[in-house]
Scaffold this active site. Structure first.
Site, mmCIF file in Angstrom:
data_model
loop_
_atom_site.group_PDB
_atom_site.id
_atom_site.type_symbol
_atom_site.label_atom_id
_atom_site.label_comp_id
_atom_site.label_asym_id
_atom_site.label_seq_id
_atom_site.Cartn_x
_atom_site.Cartn_y
_atom_site.Cartn_z
ATOM 1 N N TYR A 1 20.364 21.314 -3.379
ATOM 2 C CA TYR A 1 19.955 21.006 -4.798
ATOM 3 C C TYR A 1 20.987 20.482 -5.758
ATOM 4 C CZ TYR A 1 19.185 22.421 -9.627
ATOM 5 O OH TYR A 1 19.212 22.394 -11.152
ATOM 6 N N SER B 1 18.605 16.643 -13.516
ATOM 7 C CA SER B 1 17.074 17.270 -13.384
ATOM 8 C C SER B 1 16.097 16.456 -13.146
ATOM 9 C CB SER B 1 16.739 18.200 -14.644
ATOM 10 O OG SER B 1 17.838 19.299 -14.606
ATOM 11 N N VAL C 1 20.493 15.976 -17.559
ATOM 12 C CA VAL C 1 21.874 16.324 -18.342
ATOM 13 C C VAL C 1 22.943 15.015 -18.152
ATOM 14 C CG1 VAL C 1 21.868 18.640 -18.672
ATOM 15 C CG2 VAL C 1 23.049 17.858 -16.870
ATOM 16 N N TYR D 1 12.233 20.497 -21.284
ATOM 17 C CA TYR D 1 12.963 21.967 -21.431
ATOM 18 C C TYR D 1 12.463 22.813 -22.543
ATOM 19 C CZ TYR D 1 16.419 20.171 -18.158
ATOM 20 O OH TYR D 1 17.140 19.545 -17.250
ATOM 21 N N LYS E 1 13.943 17.025 -10.088
ATOM 22 C CA LYS E 1 13.217 18.011 -9.799
ATOM 23 C C LYS E 1 11.939 17.574 -9.981
ATOM 24 C CE LYS E 1 15.967 21.171 -12.759
ATOM 25 N NZ LYS E 1 16.150 22.024 -14.105
#
Length: 305
Positions: free
Chosen positions: A189, A61, A259, A241, A64
């Site tokens: 993705y 992530s 992660v 998060y 992102k």
């Protein structure tokens, strides 16, 4: 600085026993749960390392942040945030329920999976190969590492087990948030999350953001101040998060986790930090990495608040 980093790594190795490897992507279970490493890249281009800093892991992530940069550059911030919100969330990063139940009727922010998938759909490219190649080339540029590539095993593992992300994507397609073919966007993705990096790579991304969009090692501007300001602000509010508030209070640095065990942090006008520890807490953040950053923030007075 090296002595400080080595002490902090050694002080916080004990925490990794309390975390768990990411099990919903089976290939990530092959990581060494006890690994813990750090790299700092200063705005003068100096770099300092400690622990398992050379260990390769998948960016997950943290990617992102890279795709959000590209989407804003391609479309402008107004268009991007007409499709995606800027709000923090109490729900997990892969939540389905908050996509339909929130008043915005769109992903709450670009750091959760739904928002990040929508961001990929906005990146310029005639097909999925062109989209991903633009992401990879940009990642190479902002890390100064031309050898970046995907971990094929992790990519295939993510693609085989990504049903929740497919559910999010098809739901967004039904709401006219997604652009393009869903399976092609998801393939990009899954690939972007599978790019293999190390602590130095993400520390360099953090240093570029800390330097307001200028690469410290060659003084090349790759992003405007405005785009870097937006990115860092969203990292503070959403980058960890549903643990972002706690992170801001106790550490106070713009950061983004993945992660795979990485945490990328940007200390404005000071340094970029890359931390790796694949043992995760219940929110999906590196348990050892957060402890390392907490001690480092206290030691060097890094909090922006």
């Amino acid at each position: 600085m090296k002595r400080i980093l080595e002490k902090i790594i050694n002080d916080n190795r004990v925490w990794v026993k309390d975390g768990e490897l990411a099990s919903y992507i089976p290939e990530l279970l092959n990581a060494d749960k006890e690994a813990l490493g750090i790299c700092i890249t200063t705005l003068d281009g100096e770099e300092y390392f400690a622990g398992d800093h050379n260990t390769k892991f998948t960016i997950q992530s943290i990617s992102k942040v890279i795709t959000l940069m590209l989407a804003i550059c391609d479309n402008g911030k107004d268009y991007v945030f007409s499709k995606i919100g800027m709000e923090p969330t109490e729900s997990a990063f892969n939540s389905i329920t908050n996509l339909e139940s929130n008043e915005l009727k769109k992903p709450l922010n670009p750091m959760i999976n739904a928002g990040a998938i929508a961001v990929v759909s906005m990146i310029d490219g005639e097909n999925k190969e062109e989209k991903f190649n633009r992401i990879l080339r940009f990642a190479m540029k902002i890390t100064g590492n031309d050898s970046l590539s995907i971990n094929e095993q992790v990519y295939l593992s993510e693609k085989a087990t990504g049903d929740r992300n497919r559910a999010l994507a098809y739901f967004m397609k039904s709401m006219d948030i997604m652009e393009g073919e869903v399976e092609n966007i998801l393939d990009v993705y899954f690939k972007q999350c599978s790019i293999e990096i190390n602590c130095r790579d993400i520390a360099r991304i953090g240093a570029m953001l800390a330097n307001d969009g200028v690469l410290p090692w060659n003084n090349q501007r790759v992003l405007s101040r405005e785009v870097t300001r937006i990115i860092k602000t969203i990292m503070v509010t959403c980058g960890m998060y549903d643990g972002s508030g706690n992170f801001a209070v106790h550490i106070g640095i713009p950061a983004k986790s993945g992660v795979g065990g990485g945490v990328m942090a940007a200390v404005p006008r000071r340094m970029g930090i890359g931390v790796f520890g694949p043992a995760l807490d219940k929110k999906g953040n590196s348990i050892g990495g957060i402890k390392v950053l907490e001690e480092l923030s206290r030691e060097l007075d890094l909090s922006i608040f």
